[in-house]
Design a protein around this motif. Structure first.
Motif, PDB file in Angstrom:
ATOM      1  N   ARG A 233      31.869   7.004   7.701  1.00 15.32           N
ATOM      2  CA  ARG A 233      32.094   6.251   8.934  1.00 15.32           C
ATOM      3  C   ARG A 233      30.835   5.489   9.346  1.00 15.32           C
ATOM      4  O   ARG A 233      30.901   4.339   9.787  1.00 15.32           O
ATOM      5  CB  ARG A 233      32.524   7.192  10.077  1.00 15.32           C
ATOM      6  CG  ARG A 233      33.840   7.915   9.822  1.00 15.32           C
ATOM      7  CD  ARG A 233      34.433   8.475  11.115  1.00 15.32           C
ATOM      8  NE  ARG A 233      33.553   9.389  11.831  1.00 15.32           N
ATOM      9  CZ  ARG A 233      33.497  10.702  11.635  1.00 15.32           C
ATOM     10  NH1 ARG A 233      34.262  11.257  10.691  1.00 15.32           N
ATOM     11  NH2 ARG A 233      32.695  11.477  12.355  1.00 15.32           N
ATOM     12  N   THR A 234      29.685   6.117   9.179  1.00 13.53           N
ATOM     13  CA  THR A 234      28.420   5.478   9.540  1.00 13.53           C
ATOM     14  C   THR A 234      28.164   4.247   8.678  1.00 13.53           C
ATOM     15  O   THR A 234      27.766   3.184   9.176  1.00 13.53           O
ATOM     16  CB  THR A 234      27.246   6.469   9.386  1.00 13.53           C
ATOM     17  OG1 THR A 234      27.466   7.593  10.252  1.00 13.53           O
ATOM     18  CG2 THR A 234      25.930   5.822   9.734  1.00 13.53           C
ATOM     19  N   GLN A 235      28.383   4.392   7.374  1.00 13.99           N
ATOM     20  CA  GLN A 235      28.191   3.263   6.466  1.00 13.99           C
ATOM     21  C   GLN A 235      29.182   2.140   6.760  1.00 13.99           C
ATOM     22  O   GLN A 235      28.837   0.949   6.691  1.00 13.99           O
ATOM     23  CB  GLN A 235      28.340   3.717   5.006  1.00 13.99           C
ATOM     24  CG  GLN A 235      27.232   4.598   4.491  1.00 13.99           C
ATOM     25  CD  GLN A 235      25.910   3.872   4.350  1.00 13.99           C
ATOM     26  OE1 GLN A 235      25.821   2.658   4.530  1.00 13.99           O
ATOM     27  NE2 GLN A 235      24.853   4.607   4.043  1.00 13.99           N
ATOM     28  N   ALA A 236      30.417   2.516   7.113  1.00 11.42           N
ATOM     29  CA  ALA A 236      31.439   1.511   7.412  1.00 11.42           C
ATOM     30  C   ALA A 236      31.076   0.715   8.658  1.00 11.42           C
ATOM     31  O   ALA A 236      31.214  -0.511   8.688  1.00 11.42           O
ATOM     32  CB  ALA A 236      32.794   2.185   7.587  1.00 11.42           C
ATOM     33  N   LEU A 237      30.616   1.400   9.689  1.00  7.77           N
ATOM     34  CA  LEU A 237      30.252   0.730  10.938  1.00  7.77           C
ATOM     35  C   LEU A 237      29.061  -0.202  10.727  1.00  7.77           C
ATOM     36  O   LEU A 237      29.067  -1.357  11.169  1.00  7.77           O
ATOM     37  CB  LEU A 237      29.915   1.767  12.010  1.00  7.77           C
ATOM     38  CG  LEU A 237      29.578   1.217  13.402  1.00  7.77           C
ATOM     39  CD1 LEU A 237      30.763   0.441  13.969  1.00  7.77           C
ATOM     40  CD2 LEU A 237      29.181   2.355  14.343  1.00  7.77           C
ATOM     41  N   SER A 238      28.052   0.299  10.034  1.00  9.43           N
ATOM     42  CA  SER A 238      26.875  -0.516   9.740  1.00  9.43           C
ATOM     43  C   SER A 238      27.263  -1.716   8.878  1.00  9.43           C
ATOM     44  O   SER A 238      26.793  -2.842   9.094  1.00  9.43           O
ATOM     45  CB  SER A 238      25.823   0.330   9.022  1.00  9.43           C
ATOM     46  OG  SER A 238      24.735  -0.457   8.589  1.00  9.43           O
ATOM     47  N   GLY A 239      28.149  -1.469   7.907  1.00  9.84           N
ATOM     48  CA  GLY A 239      28.587  -2.533   7.010  1.00  9.84           C
ATOM     49  C   GLY A 239      29.371  -3.621   7.720  1.00  9.84           C
ATOM     50  O   GLY A 239      29.163  -4.815   7.484  1.00  9.84           O
ATOM     51  N   LEU A 240      30.273  -3.210   8.609  1.00  4.47           N
ATOM     52  CA  LEU A 240      31.056  -4.193   9.362  1.00  4.47           C
ATOM     53  C   LEU A 240      30.150  -5.070  10.224  1.00  4.47           C
ATOM     54  O   LEU A 240      30.371  -6.282  10.350  1.00  4.47           O
ATOM     55  CB  LEU A 240      32.086  -3.483  10.246  1.00  4.47           C
ATOM     56  CG  LEU A 240      33.373  -3.051   9.555  1.00  4.47           C
ATOM     57  CD1 LEU A 240      34.197  -2.159  10.473  1.00  4.47           C
ATOM     58  CD2 LEU A 240      34.197  -4.267   9.123  1.00  4.47           C
ATOM     59  N   ASP A 241      29.170  -4.463  10.819  1.00  3.67           N
ATOM     60  CA  ASP A 241      28.236  -5.220  11.644  1.00  3.67           C
ATOM     61  C   ASP A 241      27.539  -6.302  10.812  1.00  3.67           C
ATOM     62  O   ASP A 241      27.420  -7.451  11.238  1.00  3.67           O
ATOM     63  CB  ASP A 241      27.200  -4.268  12.245  1.00  3.67           C
ATOM     64  CG  ASP A 241      26.242  -4.981  13.188  1.00  3.67           C
ATOM     65  OD1 ASP A 241      26.706  -5.475  14.235  1.00  3.67           O
ATOM     66  OD2 ASP A 241      25.047  -5.054  12.869  1.00  3.67           O
ATOM     67  N   LYS A 242      27.115  -5.929   9.592  1.00  2.88           N
ATOM     68  CA  LYS A 242      26.462  -6.898   8.704  1.00  2.88           C
ATOM     69  C   LYS A 242      27.423  -8.012   8.299  1.00  2.88           C
ATOM     70  O   LYS A 242      27.058  -9.195   8.295  1.00  2.88           O
ATOM     71  CB  LYS A 242      25.962  -6.190   7.436  1.00  2.88           C
ATOM     72  CG  LYS A 242      24.812  -5.243   7.637  1.00  2.88           C
ATOM     73  CD  LYS A 242      24.438  -4.598   6.307  1.00  2.88           C
ATOM     74  CE  LYS A 242      23.312  -3.592   6.474  1.00  2.88           C
ATOM     75  NZ  LYS A 242      22.984  -2.930   5.179  1.00  2.88           N
TER      76      LYS A 242
END
Length: 287
Positions: A233-242
C-alpha cells in the motif's frame, strides 16, 4: 600449527577492524628470509597472501593465481572474502577468477566470482557471465545481471529481453526497470503481470511499475492501495503520487485530500480509493 579455518577467522577479523600492524606482521612472516616461511602449508600461505592483497600490499601473484584457478568451492568461498574487499586486483588475479568461474558455472561460488569481476571491470569475462543470466540458481542469475550491468554489457538489449521471462521474479523486475531507464517500455507488460499475480515480491513490483509513469499503471496501482500488505500500500500510494505529478505537472495533486491513509481502516480506505477512481476517470477522459 594453526588450522586454515581458525586462521581465516583471525585474519578476517583483523581485516574488518583494520588492524594497523596486522599487514606488517603477515608480510614479515612471508618474507623469504624468515625461516618459518618455508614451513607454511600452501593453503595457509595463499590465505596470508590474499589477506595482504585485501590490505593493498603486494603478494605472490603467480602462486595465488594458480591456487585460485584450481580452488575448490570451499577454498574459493574463503578467499573471495578478501578478494572482494581489495581496492585493486592485478589482471593475473582477475584472469584466474575468470577461469574459476568458467570451471564452476553450476556452483553458488560463481556469484562471488562475478561480483569480483564486475567490481574490477574485467570485461573479458562477459561471454561467460552472459551464460549465467538464465541460471536456475537465483543468486547466480542475479549476480550475473549485476556484473553485466557493472561491466557495461547492457548495451545489447537482447540479454535484458531474455531476462524478462526469467522464472526469478526479482531478475525479471530488474530487467524491466533497466530497460525503462534506456527508454524502452517493453518490460511494462511483464511488470503488470507480476503485480497482478501478487506474492512476496509484489511490493517491489509495484515500485517498479510506478516508475513507468504511464496512464496504464494507474488502475493497477489503485488496486494495490487495497492490498493487505502495508508495504504494498505504501509503494502504491507513493507511486501514484509520482505518476500523477508526471502526467499532470501543472496540477496541484494531494491524494491525502481524498481521505486515503495507508494505516486507515479497510472501509475508510475503500471510500477514499473510490473517490480517487472517480477523479481519475473524469480527468483521464479529458486527455
Amino acid at each position: 600449527g594453526i588450522k586454515s579455518q581458525e586462521l581465516d577467522t583471525v585474519l578476517y577479523h583483523l581485516l574488518l577492524v583494520e588492524d594497523v600492524g596486522a599487514a606488517d606482521a603477515v608480510q614479515k612472516l612471508l618474507d623469504e628470509g624468515n625461516k618459518d616461511a618455508s614451513s607454511l602449508e600452501p593453503g595457509t600461505k595463499i590465505l596470508l597472501e590474499t589477506f595482504l592483497l585485501a590490505r593493498g600490499r603486494k603478494a605472490g601473484l603467480a602462486s595465488m593465481a594458480k591456487a585460485i584457478e584450481s580452488a575448490s568451492t570451499s577454498d574459493f568461498s574463503r578467499l573471495q572474502k578478501y578478494l572482494s574487499r581489495a581496492e585493486h586486483l592485478d589482471r593475473k588475479i582477475l584472469a584466474a577468477v575468470a577461469v574459476f568461474l568458467e570451471n564452476n558455472l553450476d556452483q553458488y561460488t560463481a556469484s562471488y566470482a562475478m561480483q569480483i569481476l564486475g567490481k574490477h571491470g574485467y570485461r573479458k569475462a562477459l561471454p561467460t557471465i552472459r551464460k549465467l543470466l538464465g541460471s536456475s540458481n537465483q543468486q547466480v542469475s542475479k549476480a550475473a545481471f549485476e556484473a553485466l550491468r557493472d561491466l557495461g554489457g547492457m548495451s545489447d538489449k537482447s540479454s535484458l529481453y531474455q531476462l524478462l521471462d526469467s522464472e526469478h521474479i526479482e531478475i525479471a523486475l530488474s530487467a524491466a526497470d533497466t530497460l525503462r531507464r534506456l527508454d524502452d517500455h517493453t518490460g511494462m507488460s511483464r511488470v503488470l503481470e507480476i503485480v497482478k499475480k501478487g506474492g512476496s515480491t509484489r511490493s517491489e513490483a509495484v515500485r517498479v511499475l510506478a516508475e513507468f509513469r504511464d496512464p496504464k499503471v494507474v488502475l493497477p496501482l489503485l488496486v494495490a492501495l487495497e492490498d493487505k500488505d502495508r508495504n504494498v500500500r505504501t509503494q502504491a500510494l507513493s507511486g501514484l503520487d509520482k505518476v500523477f505529478r508526471c502526467l499532470y505537472p501543472y496540477k496541484r495533486i494531494d491524494l491525502s485530500t481524498c481521505g486515503y491513509s495507508v494505516d486507515g481502516g479497510a472501509t475508510k480506505r475503500a471510500v477514499a480509493i473510490s473517490n480517487i477512481r472517480a477523479w481519475w476517470g473524469r480527468l483521464h477522459q479529458k486527455r
